[in-house]
Design an enzyme around this catalytic site. Structure first.
Site, PDB file in Angstrom:
ATOM      1  N   GLY A 179       7.681   3.816  -4.661  1.00 10.70           N
ATOM      2  CA  GLY A 179       7.153   2.791  -3.759  1.00 10.70           C
ATOM      3  C   GLY A 179       6.618   3.400  -2.494  1.00 10.70           C
ATOM      4  N   ASN A 180       6.350   2.552  -1.506  1.00  4.58           N
ATOM      5  CA  ASN A 180       5.886   3.054  -0.211  1.00  4.58           C
ATOM      6  C   ASN A 180       6.438   2.165   0.893  1.00  4.58           C
ATOM      7  OD1 ASN A 180       3.849   0.871   0.448  1.00  4.58           O
ATOM      8  ND2 ASN A 180       3.076   1.572  -1.531  1.00  4.58           N
ATOM      9  N   ARG A 181       6.126   2.533   2.138  1.00  2.00           N
ATOM     10  CA  ARG A 181       6.806   1.897   3.279  1.00  2.00           C
ATOM     11  C   ARG A 181       6.071   0.678   3.840  1.00  2.00           C
ATOM     12  NH1 ARG A 181       9.801   5.667   6.723  1.00  2.00           N
ATOM     13  NH2 ARG A 181       8.331   5.207   8.380  1.00  2.00           N
ATOM     14  N   SER A 182       5.071   0.187   3.134  1.00  2.00           N
ATOM     15  CA  SER A 182       4.344  -0.970   3.685  1.00  2.00           C
ATOM     16  C   SER A 182       5.240  -2.212   3.724  1.00  2.00           C
ATOM     17  CB  SER A 182       3.115  -1.257   2.822  1.00  2.00           C
ATOM     18  OG  SER A 182       2.506  -2.435   3.275  1.00  2.00           O
TER      19      SER A 182
END
Ligand code: CTP
Length: 410
Positions: free
Chosen positions: A211-214
């Site tokens: 995933g990512n931090r958005s």
């Protein structure tokens, strides 16, 4: 804030069970410094009494044109308002407003108001979908009102469907934005816009993902701002459930992976005047998905994760414009050579506008503030100084609206 400087809001309440939710809207408005005058209809008082409205607003509650006649309340209340919001707005109230009837204080107020007007309808699905109601809503929108689409969910009794009053906190957000702009004619009325938000997750096995931090906050700010400016909004939201509240009047499509996000964006783009890709889309996904949990094995190194490329949705939407004149906007988060990298990305993606963020401690991921430069394919550069993500959102819609076919130039 001194009393004279406080924005004056008329809260009209018509007779539906959701009237009790208007108490929360009233509380939000007064606590944030608005001077609120509540004007309930006679039927609204069957649900919530005048004492409640008066106590929460700190003001007398006028309900009919025949009290305090010497103060001409049927004219003065509307004339003096900076915003009129009707929540809940029943089918009957919408019909009266659309036809200019004025048989009580609220409908008189609506006729005399020259400020922005917001209606938050709530009713049973059948009443909302009835052609009479839909035509009344279209009439009110054409005349410059913001009519918030009802939410889908539990209605009175055992029924569920479209017709619920959106969360009062989110109706407050619409009011705040409409008041801040202060214009009577919302500029995105009649437009359909698609916004992607959040961060995609690419599953490795049933319990793990890449995933990512958005956080989705910038995309949600874009959706709220577009809705308050009158647009029909499709918000394709990747993994935001539970973290952010659903914006009022927005059609929310929850997705998980980049492939799901692509499908939802392309489907909505078919009828869209603008597509804004604020989501952080994973460029890669695991080549294989393990249907069972990947277990550690004593004395053995883990298998490497092999990645494959995901399709570039922004580039695809930009290339295949689903409608002539469709405006496409991308986002880029950069750490170095921000403008040069931004210009190169704008060209390679083929979009009309690229919002370039410099990734920093207080900005971008998870923060409430942002600072950006919006690059245009026509060579323009629009800086947005450090501030709330709402400011970036409004600048984006200003630039999008100016690019719609037939928009005034200069
Ligand atoms: N985007 C997309 N599809 C992808 C990847 C990104 O539509 N598969 C969109 C994002 O929504 C965003 C923009 O493209 O609007 C960001 O572009 P991207 O090239 O992914 O930016 P970075 O991640 O910053 O790229 P790089 O890693 O190449 O710097």
């Amino acid at each position: 804030m001194n009393k004279a400087a406080r924005p004056r809001v008329v809260l009209g309440v018509s007779g539906g069970i959701a009237a009790y939710k208007a108490c929360e809207l009233l509380r939000r408005l007064t606590e944030s410094g608005h001077d609120v005058r509540v004007v309930p209809t006679a039927s609204a008082l069957h649900f919530v009494g005048a004492a409640t409205w008066s106590a929460l607003s700190g003001q007398p509650v006028a309900t009919e044109v025949w009290s305090d006649v010497h103060e001409v309340p049927h004219v003065r209340i509307g004339q003096g308002a900076d915003l009129v919001v009707v929540a809940p707005a029943t089918a009957d109230l919408l019909a009266k407003a659309a036809h200019g009837l004025a048989d009580d204080l609220l409908t008189n107020t609506l006729l005399t108001a020259r400020c922005p007007v917001v209606f938050a309808p709530a009713m049973h699905t059948e009443m909302w979908e009835h052609p009479a109601t839909q035509e009344n809503v279209a009439t009110l929108r054409r005349r410059g009102a913001v009519v918030v689409e009802p939410a889908v969910g539990r209605l009175t009794g055992v029924d569920t469907g479209k017709g619920r009053l959106p969360d009062p906190g989110e109706i407050y957000e619409v009011c705040r934005r409409v008041l801040a702009r202060g214009v009577r004619e919302p500029d995105l009325t009649g437009r359909h816009v698609v916004v992607s938000a959040g961060g995609t997750r690419e599953p490795l096995d049933p319990v793990r993902f890449l995933g990512n931090r958005s956080s989705g906050k910038q995309g949600y700010a874009l959706a709220r701002s577009a809705a308050a400016r009158g647009a029909r909004v499709t918000l394709v939201a990747a993994n935001t459930a539970g973290a952010l509240s659903d914006p009022a009047g927005v059609d929310l499509v929850p997705v998980g992976t980049a492939a799901e996000l692509r499908e939802a964006v392309l489907a909505a783009a078919a009828t869209a005047d603008a597509v804004v890709m604020a989501a952080a889309v994973a460029d890669f996904r695991p080549a294989a998905y393990a249907p069972g949990k990947i277990k550690k094995r004593d004395g053995q190194e883990p298998d490497p994760i092999v990645l494959v490329r995901n399709p570039d949705i922004l580039a695809e939407v930009s290339r295949d414009r689903a409608r002539p004149g469709q405006v496409v906007v991308g986002f880029a988060a950069e750490t170095d050579d921000v403008l040069d990298n931004g210009r190169a990305k704008l060209r390679s993606k083929g979009c009309d506008l690229l919002v370039v963020n410099e990734v920093g401690e207080r900005k971008t991921f998870g923060a409430d503030e942002n600072e950006a430069v919006v690059l245009g394919a026509d060579g323009t550069l629009t800086p947005v100084p450090f501030g709330p993500k709402d400011a970036v959102a409004d600048t984006v819609w200003d630039l999008v609206a100016a690019r719609f076919p037939g928009a005034p130039t200069g």
